[in-house]
Design a protein around this motif. Structure first.
Motif, PDB file in Angstrom:
ATOM      1  N   ALA A   1       1.599   4.824  -8.166  1.00 32.25           N
ATOM      2  CA  ALA A   1       0.155   4.933  -8.419  1.00 32.25           C
ATOM      3  C   ALA A   1      -0.547   3.796  -7.712  1.00 32.25           C
ATOM      4  O   ALA A   1      -0.230   2.630  -7.927  1.00 32.25           O
ATOM      5  CB  ALA A   1      -0.130   4.877  -9.913  1.00 32.25           C
ATOM      6  N   THR A   2      -1.488   4.159  -6.854  1.00 33.08           N
ATOM      7  CA  THR A   2      -2.276   3.137  -6.170  1.00 33.08           C
ATOM      8  C   THR A   2      -3.456   2.751  -7.049  1.00 33.08           C
ATOM      9  O   THR A   2      -3.764   3.411  -8.063  1.00 33.08           O
ATOM     10  CB  THR A   2      -2.781   3.673  -4.830  1.00 33.08           C
ATOM     11  OG1 THR A   2      -3.680   4.767  -5.086  1.00 33.08           O
ATOM     12  CG2 THR A   2      -1.629   4.157  -3.953  1.00 33.08           C
ATOM     13  N   THR A   3      -4.112   1.663  -6.645  1.00 29.13           N
ATOM     14  CA  THR A   3      -5.300   1.262  -7.407  1.00 29.13           C
ATOM     15  C   THR A   3      -6.354   2.352  -7.349  1.00 29.13           C
ATOM     16  O   THR A   3      -7.112   2.568  -8.318  1.00 29.13           O
ATOM     17  CB  THR A   3      -5.855  -0.050  -6.840  1.00 29.13           C
ATOM     18  OG1 THR A   3      -6.108   0.114  -5.445  1.00 29.13           O
ATOM     19  CG2 THR A   3      -4.862  -1.189  -7.036  1.00 29.13           C
ATOM     20  N   ALA A   4      -6.414   3.071  -6.244  1.00 30.49           N
ATOM     21  CA  ALA A   4      -7.377   4.161  -6.124  1.00 30.49           C
ATOM     22  C   ALA A   4      -7.066   5.255  -7.122  1.00 30.49           C
ATOM     23  O   ALA A   4      -7.968   5.849  -7.733  1.00 30.49           O
ATOM     24  CB  ALA A   4      -7.368   4.711  -4.697  1.00 30.49           C
ATOM     25  N   PHE A   5      -5.740   5.568  -7.294  1.00 30.00           N
ATOM     26  CA  PHE A   5      -5.364   6.601  -8.253  1.00 30.00           C
ATOM     27  C   PHE A   5      -5.731   6.166  -9.674  1.00 30.00           C
ATOM     28  O   PHE A   5      -6.263   6.949 -10.463  1.00 30.00           O
ATOM     29  CB  PHE A   5      -3.868   6.888  -8.133  1.00 30.00           C
ATOM     30  CG  PHE A   5      -3.361   7.875  -9.140  1.00 30.00           C
ATOM     31  CD1 PHE A   5      -3.584   9.237  -8.983  1.00 30.00           C
ATOM     32  CD2 PHE A   5      -2.712   7.453 -10.295  1.00 30.00           C
ATOM     33  CE1 PHE A   5      -3.129  10.148  -9.935  1.00 30.00           C
ATOM     34  CE2 PHE A   5      -2.265   8.357 -11.237  1.00 30.00           C
ATOM     35  CZ  PHE A   5      -2.461   9.711 -11.052  1.00 30.00           C
TER      36      PHE A   5
ATOM     37  N   ALA B   1       0.844  -1.197   0.000  1.00 28.14           N
ATOM     38  CA  ALA B   1       0.000   0.000   0.000  1.00 28.14           C
ATOM     39  C   ALA B   1       0.870   1.235   0.000  1.00 28.14           C
ATOM     40  O   ALA B   1       2.028   1.199   0.420  1.00 28.14           O
ATOM     41  CB  ALA B   1      -0.920  -0.009   1.217  1.00 28.14           C
TER      42      ALA B   1
ATOM     43  N   SER C   1      -9.523   6.355 -10.245  1.00 26.02           N
ATOM     44  CA  SER C   1     -10.013   7.725 -10.436  1.00 26.02           C
ATOM     45  C   SER C   1      -9.575   8.284 -11.767  1.00 26.02           C
ATOM     46  O   SER C   1     -10.262   9.112 -12.369  1.00 26.02           O
ATOM     47  CB  SER C   1      -9.528   8.617  -9.291  1.00 26.02           C
ATOM     48  OG  SER C   1      -8.118   8.752  -9.350  1.00 26.02           O
ATOM     49  N   SER C   2      -8.390   7.835 -12.222  1.00 27.10           N
ATOM     50  CA  SER C   2      -7.892   8.345 -13.498  1.00 27.10           C
ATOM     51  C   SER C   2      -8.684   7.757 -14.660  1.00 27.10           C
ATOM     52  O   SER C   2      -9.008   8.444 -15.626  1.00 27.10           O
ATOM     53  CB  SER C   2      -6.397   8.004 -13.649  1.00 27.10           C
ATOM     54  OG  SER C   2      -5.644   8.658 -12.674  1.00 27.10           O
TER      55      SER C   2
ATOM     56  N   THR D   1      -2.197   7.648  -1.946  1.00 24.57           N
ATOM     57  CA  THR D   1      -2.806   7.851  -3.278  1.00 24.57           C
ATOM     58  C   THR D   1      -2.521   9.263  -3.751  1.00 24.57           C
ATOM     59  O   THR D   1      -2.814  10.244  -3.054  1.00 24.57           O
ATOM     60  CB  THR D   1      -4.317   7.603  -3.222  1.00 24.57           C
ATOM     61  OG1 THR D   1      -4.557   6.245  -2.825  1.00 24.57           O
ATOM     62  CG2 THR D   1      -4.970   7.859  -4.584  1.00 24.57           C
TER      63      THR D   1
END
Length: 455
Positions: A366-370, A352, A373-374, A355
């Motif tokens: 880059a996180t999965t969240a980033f 982890a 959102s992208s 973000t």
């Protein structure tokens, strides 16, 4: 060297030759009287008269062989000194032969002389008594001592008169011969003055007993030889023994155990219970059990022993409040094994990271969240909001067209797409977009792909 002018006229002009008839007593340097010499109203003495008087005196001196340079010409004792020198000179000629011929008698006379015996006895620290051969327990008589056995080696008691051979009271001295608190009060040596080779040594083992006019000593024979003649003058030499120590130890003890004081008097000892063999040497000791030592102050840097307390305190300073989960080397080693290197790390599990803000375009992870959102897509037919530069969106070509990877098109030629892959109506993204994977428009269907907004 000229002879001193003995019996001469010290302040007169000296005549260096002797008058007639005086040549035999003349030595070079001596003066002689002159004719007609007078003194005041005294009878006039002619030069011959003076010379005859002086000549007689000098005849005694010159014939004596004395060293004239040892005499004082101005001394009023000059005649006495001359006579003494002459007598000594004459005795020196006759005494050696006499002494050699009469040595025994002379020695006996000297030894029998009370003054000589007293002086030597005092020098030896001895009392002087004469030996009596009787053995009975009784007063041996003034100045006498006796033994209780005719054989000195078998004697166990001495009887000594209260006065010595010179009639001097000896009780004050005799009574001190039992003062020692030791079982052996001292050593008594009996030595005949005339025959010192005959000597007997005894230990005095009891108290001095006061008889009637004499003292009794308890003896234990040590060594000796020779005979002691009846009436022989003897020296009694006593050497006092030291007092018995009052130091006492335990009734029993264990071999090799250390002895320590019992109490504070310094006179009683006890078995400490500590064996010498159980003690470590000072040089290179090897300890066992749990050795302990005073803990040095923090920061000490000397040859003082470091205790576990000192080491723990030093480690605590280094760790500076680190969690107890990492306060041992084992825990630290385990923790280090779970860390990834800075260069080319390979993570495991579910790594982890923070973000990044939408639109970030840097080397930040880059996180999965980033990414989500992208890409900025949604489920169903809901319209997608426009993303900023650097964001990703799932779009379809409109009108349908085939695009190659990396191809940049205007947003007006795209429509936001929903998950089903069909255009989402009339909404086109703003700006310019780069196709991230080739699209295909087969049979008139829109080509759906991921696009990156580049402006």
């Amino acid at each position: 060297m000229a002879a001193p002018d003995l019996f001469g006229i010290l302040d007169a002009v000296k005549k260096l030759t002797a008058p007639a008839g005086m040549e035999a007593v003349h030595l070079d340097g001596m003066s002689w009287a002159r004719n007609g010499l007078t003194y005041g109203d005294s009878t006039k003495l002619t030069a011959d008269d003076w010379n005859r008087i002086i000549g007689n005196l000098r005849g005694l001196l010159v014939g004596s062989g004395a060293d004239l340079n040892t005499l004082d010409p101005a001394s009023p004792m000059l005649l006495r000194d001359v006579l003494v020198n002459y007598i000594i000179g004459e005795l020196a000629d006759v005494l050696p032969d006499y002494i050699e011929s009469n040595a025994g008698a002379i020695a006996a006379d000297i030894v029998d002389d009370p003054g000589f015996t007293a002086v030597v006895g005092a020098t030896l620290g001895a009392l002087t008594f004469k030996f009596a051969t009787a053995t009975a327990d009784a007063d041996p008589g003034t100045g006498l001592f006796r033994l209780n056995n005719a054989s000195p080696a078998a004697a166990t008691t001495a009887y000594i008169d209260n006065a010595d051979a010179f009639g001097t009271a000896a009780t004050a001295i005799l009574d001190t011969w039992d003062d020692s608190t030791n079982a052996i009060r001292g050593t008594l040596i009996v030595r005949p003055v005339a025959t010192p080779a005959s000597q007997y040594t005894y230990n005095v083992t009891g108290s001095v007993v006061d008889g009637t006019g004499y003292r009794k000593l308890t003896l234990a024979y040590v060594a000796g030889s020779g005979a002691i003649a009846s009436g022989a003058t003897c020296w009694l030499v006593f050497t006092r023994a030291g007092d018995k120590g009052d130091f006492s130890g335990p009734a029993s003890a264990i071999s090799d155990n250390v002895v320590t004081f019992n109490g504070t008097t310094g006179k009683v000892a006890k078995d400490s219970g500590v064996a010498v063999s159980s003690l470590a040497p000072k040089a290179s000791p090897t300890f066992s059990g749990t050795p302990a030592a005073p803990t040095a102050a923090p920061g000490t840097n000397t040859t003082q022993i470091a205790t576990t307390g000192f080491v723990k305190a030093a480690i605590d300073v280094v760790l500076g409040g680190v969690s107890t989960a990492f306060d041992t080397l084992s825990e630290l080693a385990t923790a280090l094994g779970l860390l990834a290197p800075i260069a080319s790390p390979t993570f495991t599990g579910t790594p982890a990271a923070p973000t990044a803000a939408p639109g970030t375009n840097s080397t930040q992870l880059a996180t999965t969240a980033f990414v989500a959102s992208s890409i900025n897509y949604s489920t169903g037919n809901a319209a997608l909001l426009a993303g900023g530069v650097g964001t990703y969106s799932l779009c379809a070509t409109s009108p349908a067209a085939s695009l190659g990877t990396g191809q940049v098109v205007a947003g007006s030629t795209l429509k936001y797409s929903h998950a089903g892959g069909n255009p989402s109506g009339t909404t086109s993204p703003p700006g310019s977009w780069q196709c991230m994977s080739a699209t295909s428009s087969t049979g008139g269907a829109a080509g759906v792909a991921v696009f990156l907004r580049v402006s």
